[in-house]
Scaffold this motif. Structure first.
Motif, PDB file in Angstrom:
ATOM      1  N   UNK A   1       0.240 -17.477  10.556  1.00 54.88           N
ATOM      2  CA  UNK A   1       0.635 -16.557   9.490  1.00 54.88           C
ATOM      3  C   UNK A   1       0.243 -15.120   9.835  1.00 54.88           C
ATOM      4  N   UNK A   2      -0.953 -14.933  10.389  1.00 56.06           N
ATOM      5  CA  UNK A   2      -1.378 -13.592  10.790  1.00 56.06           C
ATOM      6  C   UNK A   2      -0.440 -13.012  11.846  1.00 56.06           C
ATOM      7  N   UNK A   3      -0.069 -13.824  12.817  1.00 53.47           N
ATOM      8  CA  UNK A   3       0.841 -13.374  13.874  1.00 53.47           C
ATOM      9  C   UNK A   3       2.198 -13.020  13.289  1.00 53.47           C
ATOM     10  N   UNK A   4       2.713 -13.896  12.435  1.00 53.23           N
ATOM     11  CA  UNK A   4       4.025 -13.635  11.822  1.00 53.23           C
ATOM     12  C   UNK A   4       3.996 -12.371  10.970  1.00 53.23           C
ATOM     13  N   UNK A   5       2.928 -12.169  10.221  1.00 49.84           N
ATOM     14  CA  UNK A   5       2.817 -10.980   9.391  1.00 49.84           C
ATOM     15  C   UNK A   5       2.757  -9.705  10.227  1.00 49.84           C
ATOM     16  N   UNK A   6       2.050  -9.762  11.350  1.00 49.26           N
ATOM     17  CA  UNK A   6       1.943  -8.606  12.242  1.00 49.26           C
ATOM     18  C   UNK A   6       3.324  -8.219  12.773  1.00 49.26           C
ATOM     19  N   UNK A   7       4.028  -9.205  13.315  1.00 51.55           N
ATOM     20  CA  UNK A   7       5.358  -8.944  13.870  1.00 51.55           C
ATOM     21  C   UNK A   7       6.338  -8.600  12.751  1.00 51.55           C
ATOM     22  N   UNK A   8       6.217  -9.268  11.613  1.00 48.39           N
ATOM     23  CA  UNK A   8       7.078  -8.992  10.460  1.00 48.39           C
ATOM     24  C   UNK A   8       6.958  -7.531  10.038  1.00 48.39           C
ATOM     25  N   UNK A   9       5.737  -7.008  10.050  1.00 43.03           N
ATOM     26  CA  UNK A   9       5.529  -5.609   9.667  1.00 43.03           C
ATOM     27  C   UNK A   9       6.269  -4.655  10.585  1.00 43.03           C
ATOM     28  N   UNK A  10       6.257  -4.940  11.879  1.00 35.79           N
ATOM     29  CA  UNK A  10       6.970  -4.072  12.820  1.00 35.79           C
ATOM     30  C   UNK A  10       8.479  -4.204  12.661  1.00 35.79           C
ATOM     31  N   UNK A  11       8.949  -5.415  12.421  1.00 39.38           N
ATOM     32  CA  UNK A  11      10.391  -5.626  12.248  1.00 39.38           C
ATOM     33  C   UNK A  11      10.887  -5.043  10.931  1.00 39.38           C
ATOM     34  N   UNK A  12      10.041  -5.106   9.892  1.00 41.32           N
ATOM     35  CA  UNK A  12      10.460  -4.674   8.566  1.00 41.32           C
ATOM     36  C   UNK A  12      10.755  -3.179   8.511  1.00 41.32           C
ATOM     37  N   UNK A  13      10.140  -2.407   9.387  1.00 40.86           N
ATOM     38  CA  UNK A  13      10.397  -0.967   9.391  1.00 40.86           C
ATOM     39  C   UNK A  13      11.850  -0.667   9.721  1.00 40.86           C
ATOM     40  N   UNK A  14      12.511  -1.603  10.393  1.00 35.91           N
ATOM     41  CA  UNK A  14      13.904  -1.416  10.739  1.00 35.91           C
ATOM     42  C   UNK A  14      14.114  -0.750  12.091  1.00 35.91           C
ATOM     43  N   UNK A  15      13.041  -0.233  12.684  1.00 29.43           N
ATOM     44  CA  UNK A  15      13.198   0.440  13.973  1.00 29.43           C
ATOM     45  C   UNK A  15      12.013   0.235  14.916  1.00 29.43           C
ATOM     46  N   UNK A  16      10.830  -0.033  14.404  1.00 28.76           N
ATOM     47  CA  UNK A  16       9.649  -0.028  15.276  1.00 28.76           C
ATOM     48  C   UNK A  16       9.692  -1.131  16.326  1.00 28.76           C
ATOM     49  N   UNK A  17      10.148  -2.311  15.975  1.00 23.03           N
ATOM     50  CA  UNK A  17      10.206  -3.416  16.921  1.00 23.03           C
ATOM     51  C   UNK A  17      11.125  -3.060  18.094  1.00 23.03           C
ATOM     52  N   UNK A  18      12.270  -2.462  17.786  1.00 20.32           N
ATOM     53  CA  UNK A  18      13.197  -2.045  18.834  1.00 20.32           C
ATOM     54  C   UNK A  18      12.626  -0.863  19.629  1.00 20.32           C
ATOM     55  N   UNK A  19      11.947   0.059  18.956  1.00 23.63           N
ATOM     56  CA  UNK A  19      11.317   1.186  19.639  1.00 23.63           C
ATOM     57  C   UNK A  19      10.277   0.673  20.632  1.00 23.63           C
ATOM     58  N   UNK A  20       9.502  -0.295  20.221  1.00 21.40           N
ATOM     59  CA  UNK A  20       8.511  -0.908  21.109  1.00 21.40           C
ATOM     60  C   UNK A  20       9.204  -1.506  22.330  1.00 21.40           C
ATOM     61  N   UNK A  21      10.324  -2.169  22.112  1.00 22.47           N
ATOM     62  CA  UNK A  21      11.094  -2.738  23.213  1.00 22.47           C
ATOM     63  C   UNK A  21      11.618  -1.664  24.159  1.00 22.47           C
TER      64      UNK A  21
END
Length: 152
Positions: A53-73
């Motif tokens: 759950x902690x891992x999912x919440x961490x990644x979920x937070x980055x994805x929820x921004x709408x751009x940060x997960x892709x920016x990280x990539x």
């Protein structure tokens, strides 16, 4: 000296390849940013245990921004390409440093029980630090310039 150059080449390829590989998964279409919230509202199980759950919440937070997960990539991909190119590897190593620190800390604090991944990410961090340290004389003037004090 030739052995050191070969070692630096290998480390550039190792860190660069790791960055490129890690970036590719961040461009896949993912679930909508509110997926976890909707599951919780419906009473569905989000994760089998607290660690997941902690891992999912961490990644979920980055994805929820709408751009940060892709920016990280994008940043991982850019650092990887620069490192693999060998020509721009110095700037690639500097760009990769905060990424490798984050990757290591993620595994240390959220997946500390995964010893293999912890060792792998620690080796990645150490390799990146070695790459930056091997070019210390080149980038040292960016951090410390005695001449600036003489002009004041």
């Amino acid at each position: 000296m030739k052995v050191i150059k070969i070692l630096i080449l290998i480390l550039n390829l190792y860190v660069g390849g790791f960055m490129i590989y890690g970036s590719l998964g961040k461009f896949k279409p993912s679930s909508k940013p509110t997926e976890i919230i909707e599951k919780v509202q419906k009473g569905e199980e989000v994760a089998p245990n607290e660690e997941v759950l902690k891992i999912k919440n961490y990644i979920f937070g980055m994805k929820q921004s709408g751009f940060f997960w892709q920016f990280l990539g994008i940043m991982e991909f850019l650092a990887g390409i620069l490192l693999v190119s060998q020509v721009f590897s110095r700037i690639g190593a500097i760009i990769a440093l905060p990424l490798t620190v984050n990757i290591f800390l993620f595994h240390l604090f959220l997946e500390g029980h995964e010893i293999g991944e912890l060792i792998q990410t620690f080796a990645l961090l150490i390799a990146n630090i070695i790459l930056i340290g091997s070019t210390y004389k080149i980038w040292k003037p960016l951090l410390y310039d005695k001449g600036i004090l003489k002009t004041i």
